[in-house]
Design a protein around this motif. Structure first.
Motif, PDB file in Angstrom:
ATOM      1  N   ILE A 104       2.228   2.431   8.407  1.00 38.08           N
ATOM      2  CA  ILE A 104       1.932   2.429   6.999  1.00 38.08           C
ATOM      3  C   ILE A 104       0.967   3.759   6.485  1.00 38.08           C
ATOM      4  CG2 ILE A 104       1.153   1.058   5.152  1.00 38.08           C
ATOM      5  CD1 ILE A 104       3.472  -0.200   6.697  1.00 38.08           C
ATOM      6  N   ASP A 105       1.461   4.466   5.403  1.00 37.89           N
ATOM      7  CA  ASP A 105       0.490   5.969   5.180  1.00 37.89           C
ATOM      8  C   ASP A 105       0.450   5.558   3.678  1.00 37.89           C
ATOM      9  OD1 ASP A 105      -0.380   8.101   4.822  1.00 37.89           O
ATOM     10  OD2 ASP A 105       1.453   9.233   5.076  1.00 37.89           O
ATOM     11  N   TYR A 106      -0.938   5.509   3.274  1.00 33.76           N
ATOM     12  CA  TYR A 106      -1.601   5.547   1.991  1.00 33.76           C
ATOM     13  C   TYR A 106      -1.814   6.874   1.404  1.00 33.76           C
ATOM     14  CZ  TYR A 106      -1.280   0.248   2.412  1.00 33.76           C
ATOM     15  OH  TYR A 106      -1.002  -0.966   2.581  1.00 33.76           O
ATOM     16  N   SER A 107      -1.596   7.994   2.122  1.00 35.22           N
ATOM     17  CA  SER A 107      -2.253   9.090   1.679  1.00 35.22           C
ATOM     18  C   SER A 107      -1.603   9.810   0.446  1.00 35.22           C
ATOM     19  CB  SER A 107      -1.947  10.389   2.798  1.00 35.22           C
ATOM     20  OG  SER A 107      -0.414  10.517   3.125  1.00 35.22           O
ATOM     21  N   GLU A 108      -0.475   9.357  -0.053  1.00 43.03           N
ATOM     22  CA  GLU A 108      -0.046   9.785  -1.238  1.00 43.03           C
ATOM     23  C   GLU A 108      -0.093   8.571  -2.493  1.00 43.03           C
ATOM     24  OE1 GLU A 108       3.629  12.007  -0.868  1.00 43.03           O
ATOM     25  OE2 GLU A 108       3.200  12.649   0.946  1.00 43.03           O
ATOM     26  N   THR A 109      -0.780   7.693  -2.068  1.00 46.37           N
ATOM     27  CA  THR A 109      -0.741   6.498  -3.128  1.00 46.37           C
ATOM     28  C   THR A 109      -1.712   6.914  -4.227  1.00 46.37           C
ATOM     29  OG1 THR A 109      -0.186   4.982  -1.253  1.00 46.37           O
ATOM     30  CG2 THR A 109      -1.375   3.907  -3.426  1.00 46.37           C
ATOM     31  N   GLN A 110      -1.384   6.730  -5.348  1.00 43.42           N
ATOM     32  CA  GLN A 110      -2.310   7.082  -6.489  1.00 43.42           C
ATOM     33  C   GLN A 110      -2.808   5.568  -6.897  1.00 43.42           C
ATOM     34  OE1 GLN A 110      -2.651  10.043  -7.956  1.00 43.42           O
ATOM     35  NE2 GLN A 110      -4.089   9.339  -9.249  1.00 43.42           N
ATOM     36  N   TYR A 111      -4.017   5.714  -7.213  1.00 48.13           N
ATOM     37  CA  TYR A 111      -4.808   4.553  -7.924  1.00 48.13           C
ATOM     38  C   TYR A 111      -5.358   4.874  -9.004  1.00 48.13           C
ATOM     39  CZ  TYR A 111      -4.753   3.171  -2.798  1.00 48.13           C
ATOM     40  OH  TYR A 111      -4.545   2.740  -1.682  1.00 48.13           O
ATOM     41  N   ALA A 112      -4.943   3.728  -9.998  1.00 48.03           N
ATOM     42  CA  ALA A 112      -5.728   3.951 -11.423  1.00 48.03           C
ATOM     43  C   ALA A 112      -7.006   3.333 -11.437  1.00 48.03           C
ATOM     44  CB  ALA A 112      -4.666   3.000 -12.520  1.00 48.03           C
TER      45      ALA A 112
END
Length: 319
Positions: A158-166
């Motif tokens: 699981i890779d969260y490096s490109e996940t955008q957070y509001a």
């Protein structure tokens, strides 16, 4: 006094005895929907707000946990129950995007989820997509899943490096600090020896004074890390100021850290320059200003050839 007026929108207004048609109700809904979406995007941005973790379940599937997100149109999306996603259809070594999108159905008559009795409603859905490319431009990327050579989901897939957070959108701002470098460990290119270290004081750093003639002054060199505020993903400008510079100052502002895609050390020069004369206050615009909010670091490399005093290092960051 002069005034210029620009029309923004029409807010529905009613009066006693008015005949209300379906267009009036559509206008009422559109006004509030558009206002809510503008609020979401301008004050909070798009991305994951809470939850929605992607978790490995077994060798061929993952689960998406309940949570809440805002897409790039400002639409709110909430997932109330855990969903299992099968990834067995994808090929070995593929990166699979897990994306959450907002979708509406056709108007239907029946019993609404939130109403008692029969009603005419449009159902809204939280839809989870899996694709090797981001298939919907308005969707929220929850995570990337890297399949191994046997099409399996590994424990570190699981890779969260490109996940955008509001969250709360912050304005641009300056990170300011005293120049507090450490000595270089390597000989700079084109020189025969490691330059002297700076002498660091409470509010400024100075190169060591030569005990002999000015011609023997070797200046100083050093490097320092620059803290990046949480979630900052842009570096716009760099400033440096000082009271003395009897020779020449050269510097490089560097973006380092780790490249999670290539799984290797990251290194790029954001801006570099040469300064002559004193006192000096120099500002540099950074063109390639995007940095990874999760993996990037920021540091300064600086070399002066003669007696120098530096008081301020600053970077303008954005979100």
């Amino acid at each position: 006094m002069k005034r210029k007026q620009q029309r923004m929108d029409d807010r529905p207004n009613y009066y006693k005895g008015q005949l209300l048609l379906e267009e009036d109700f559509f206008a009422e809904q559109s006004y509030h929907i558009n206002a809510r979406r503008r609020h979401n995007l301008r004050l909070h941005g798009s991305g994951v707000v809470k939850g929605l973790e992607v978790i490995r379940r077994n060798d061929t599937s993952v689960t998406v946990q309940p949570g809440y997100a805002i897409d790039t149109n400002g639409q709110e999306i909430f997932l109330e129950c855990t969903e299992e996603i099968d990834l067995s259809e994808f090929d070995p070594n593929e990166f699979v995007n897990v994306i959450l999108i907002y979708q509406e159905g056709e108007p239907t008559k029946g019993v609404s989820k939130n109403s008692v009795g029969e009603t005419n409603a449009i159902a809204a859905y939280a839809v989870i997509l899996t694709a090797t490319e981001k298939a919907d431009s308005s969707g929220v990327l929850l995570a990337k899943v890297k399949l191994d050579s046997h099409k399996k989901v590994g424990v570190d897939a699981i890779d969260y490096s490109e996940t955008q957070y509001a969250g709360t959108i912050l304005p641009k701002g300056w990170v300011r600090m005293s120049f507090r470098p450490i000595a270089l460990a390597n000989i700079p290119e084109g020189e025969d020896e490691i330059p002297p270290a700076f002498r660091v004081g409470a509010t400024e750093a100075l190169s060591p004074r030569s005990e002999e003639s000015r011609s023997k002054d070797k200046g100083a060199a050093g490097t320092m890390g620059i803290p990046i505020p949480p979630s900052a993903n842009k570096i716009y400008r760099f400033r440096i100021a000082g009271s003395r510079n009897e020779g020449k100052i050269t510097f490089s502002l560097l973006c380092g850290g780790w490249d999670p895609k290539k799984n290797e050390h990251a290194h790029k020069v954001l801006v570099e320059g040469t300064i002559s004369g004193a006192p000096f206050l120099k500002e540099y615009v950074i063109k390639d200003h995007f940095i990874d909010p999760e993996f990037s670091t920021l540091s300064l490399w600086l070399r002066c050839t003669q007696r120098t005093a530096i008081s301020l290092i600053a970077v303008e960051v954005g979100y």
